[in-house]
Write a protein that holds these residues in place. Structure first.
Motif, PDB file in Angstrom:
ATOM      1  N   THR A 167     -33.478 -77.333 -73.409  1.00 10.41           N
ATOM      2  CA  THR A 167     -33.566 -76.330 -72.354  1.00 10.41           C
ATOM      3  C   THR A 167     -34.917 -75.631 -72.409  1.00 10.41           C
TER       4      THR A 167
ATOM      5  N   LYS B  22     -36.330 -69.056 -72.295  1.00 15.10           N
ATOM      6  CA  LYS B  22     -35.351 -68.187 -71.641  1.00 15.10           C
ATOM      7  C   LYS B  22     -35.891 -67.523 -70.387  1.00 15.10           C
ATOM      8  N   ASN B  23     -37.198 -67.390 -70.279  1.00 12.81           N
ATOM      9  CA  ASN B  23     -37.769 -66.706 -69.112  1.00 12.81           C
ATOM     10  C   ASN B  23     -38.143 -67.662 -67.988  1.00 12.81           C
ATOM     11  N   ALA B  24     -37.612 -68.888 -68.012  1.00 10.26           N
ATOM     12  CA  ALA B  24     -37.971 -69.874 -66.983  1.00 10.26           C
ATOM     13  C   ALA B  24     -36.788 -70.801 -66.734  1.00 10.26           C
ATOM     14  N   THR B  25     -36.778 -71.425 -65.561  1.00 14.01           N
ATOM     15  CA  THR B  25     -35.731 -72.389 -65.216  1.00 14.01           C
ATOM     16  C   THR B  25     -36.132 -73.814 -65.540  1.00 14.01           C
ATOM     17  N   HIS B  26     -37.433 -74.045 -65.843  1.00 13.05           N
ATOM     18  CA  HIS B  26     -37.894 -75.392 -66.146  1.00 13.05           C
ATOM     19  C   HIS B  26     -39.153 -75.304 -67.000  1.00 13.05           C
TER      20      HIS B  26
ATOM     21  N   THR C 235     -37.250 -80.656 -57.947  1.00 11.33           N
ATOM     22  CA  THR C 235     -35.796 -80.765 -57.973  1.00 11.33           C
ATOM     23  C   THR C 235     -35.304 -81.240 -56.615  1.00 11.33           C
TER      24      THR C 235
END
Length: 361
Positions: free
Chosen positions: A104, A107-111, A142
């Motif tokens: 993953t 934590k501060n990002a989606t990718h 995406t």
């Protein structure tokens, strides 16, 4: 006579490794294909049989079979290219790929970004860029998907694709849909024309002048469009459009309508009209499967070529523009040819479902 192929003599350890490469969802597709070639060849298949099974060229099968005979598992990789030697070791490349695909992001990002991956791996940003580019990894991109939950999905796909690829005699197949809530938008200032190196420019704000709905039916065989705009989008308007189709199609022909599951298409008023006109046959697409209705492609073309970059001062002007576009289209309609069989579609969806299941287990 066919040439006798040398046996591969794969060890149990190599066979287990190859199966892992072929089945693991995160394996690079080229490596997975090479593993499948060797596994099928190990079963005694000829190069041509392997090529037919995997839908690749027979020369490709021979290439990787020869590489494996010469170098074993180490041969299942492209030969070195000319130029400066690579400075990033294989271990770092594998670490970056595994982290990109399997771990993953922060934590501060989606990718993952190239900077965050560089910080996480201790490599420089340009190295991450080169590795991602070499393996076609694009974490910033995406796409969306939606699988149908229709219990009759298989039978509906076979029914509609059958109409496309083998239409019945003395019948017309029409794909029907609506483009609802088309807005007559007027830009607040004049458009600036295109110049050398400069695209045309338009204001981002606009004035709304009302909406209209286009009812359209695509003749699958000829590409012709039967279309009409109505100010409202109700069962009453849909029945009016059905009457227009009835008037436009010669009486000796049956009419097969391909429709989505919008509530307007299934009201008692519509069902009564269809019952009084037995030459009309309704075929409903599976839920969440608008891609199987060919008129959706034509509506997308209408949007891109006529609506998106236009400015309309009234709903009437919008409807006139759509009418003129349909008339121009019907002067020389391009064919809309369906090429994929129902079995191919179902096999693709099966493969996608298995891939999705494996990625979560």
């Amino acid at each position: 006579m066919a040439r006798t192929l040398a046996p591969l003599s794969i060890t149990d350890e190599e066979r287990s490794e190859l199966r892992g490469w072929a089945r693991r969802p995160k394996t690079a597709q080229a490596m997975a294909m090479q593993a499948r070639i060797i596994l099928l060849s190990d079963q005694g298949w000829s190069n041509q049989d392997v090529a037919d099974e995997l839908d690749i060229n027979r020369v490709t099968v021979g290439k990787w079979r020869k590489r494996f005979l010469e170098s074993g598992l180490d041969g299942l990789d492209d030969a070195p290219r000319p130029g400066a030697p690579r400075k990033i070791p294989d271990e770092d490349v594998e670490r970056v790929i595994a982290k990109t695909l399997e771990q993953t992001p922060p934590k501060n990002a989606t990718h993952w970004s190239t900077r965050s991956m560089a910080d996480a791996t201790g490599l420089i940003q340009s190295a991450i860029i080169r590795i991602w580019r070499a393996f076609s990894l694009q974490p910033h991109r995406t796409e969306t998907f939606k699988l149908s939950n229709d219990p009759l999905f298989v039978s509906k796909v076979r029914d509609i694709v059958g109409l496309y690829m083998n239409p019945p005699d003395k019948a017309l197949v029409l794909c029907v849909d609506e483009k609802s809530q088309m807005q007559a938008l007027e830009r607040t200032q004049p458009l600036l024309p295109m110049g050398p190196g400069i695209p045309d420019r338009r204001t981002q704000d606009y004035v709304r002048h009302g909406t209209t709905t286009l009812f359209a039916a695509l003749d699958v065989k000829t590409g012709n469009i039967i279309g009409k705009c109505y100010r409202r989008h109700r069962a009453e308007e849909f029945v009016k459009f059905l009457r227009l189709i009835d008037e436009s199609v010669p009486k000796p022909l049956d009419v097969h309508l391909i429709l989505d599951n919008y509530s307007t298409h299934k009201t008692p008023l519509v069902r009564r009209w269809l019952a009084r006109h037995p030459r009309f046959h309704a075929h409903f697409t599976p839920t969440y499967s608008s891609w199987i209705n060919l008129v959706e492609s034509w509506l997308a073309i209408l949007t891109n070529r006529r609506l998106r970059r236009s400015s309309f001062r009234s709903t009437r002007q919008l409807e006139l523009g759509v009418k003129q576009y349909i008339e121009t289209h019907n002067n020389s309609p391009p064919p809309f040819v369906w090429t994929k069989t129902a079995s191919e579609i179902l096999d693709s969806i099966k493969h996608f479902c298995l891939h999705t299941y494996d990625s979560h287990h």
